[in-house]
Design an enzyme around this catalytic site. Sequence first.
Site: not given
Length: 278
Positions: A3, A60, A113, A152
């Site tokens: 992060e 990021k 991955r 939101r």
Amino acid sequence: MPELPEVQTIVGDLKAAGVEGTVITGARVFWTRTIAEPSASAFCRRIKDKRISVIRRRGKFIVFDFENGDHLLMHLRMSGRLHLISQASPRKKHEHVILNFKGGKQLRFHDTRKFGRIYLTSNADKILGRLGPEPLAIEFTCKMLAGRLNLRRRLLKPLLLDQTFIAGLGNIYVDEALWEAKIHPCRIAASLTGTEIRALHRAIPRVLKRGLKNLGTSLGTGKANFYSIAKHQGRNHDKLKVFRRTDRPCPRCQMKIQRIIVCQRSTHICPACQKNET
Ligand SMILES: [Zn+2]
């Protein structure tokens, strides 16, 4: 997943290692899908003989700005890591992209991955322009956060993880910030009171700065865990208050930390400090 504090630590290490100013003499790609844009062969042609002028972070992403106006964007996703090593060192299995630097060093993109992505583009804004505000920037004011939350109807946790809402947060720092602010992750964003928004606005930079000071969070000692370029493991793991501390006492009230699932994401809360009143 790395992060904001982890990515910023990597950027700091690349600068400290003198990568700014370096010329890339060539590249090799062993897993073509790691290169999101352009094609792997075009990538290798276009990056050759380019000089890196600035290395920075946005959200990021690790961003390399070249002297000719091109930008190299790297996103580590789940398991991406960077190795800065001598070209004499044998290639490891999961080193999918190798950049050769003038002087004999190589920057290797290691990704077990294979979710990590690299972009080479003249228009960085096309990708970075979608990101929300930087939570450590001076522009990230309480008023701005309030304005964005008020629009939101989504749950707070997935909203804070949404990189278009705010850039750089992931599962660790969202859980930590919500605990700091004493807010339940399932609250509806628009339902937060002024006091809660102020608490959240203070908490987000606080947990990120703590992570930065400790050079990021490394979870466990396995190879998939975060290591910076300089091979130091971040010390922030010991400073976490709730993340992956299930059944351990809340540092504020001693109640046992609970692990719950919010929108498929593992989430850690103190049930006494973070009440869901809506
Ligand atoms: Zn508590």
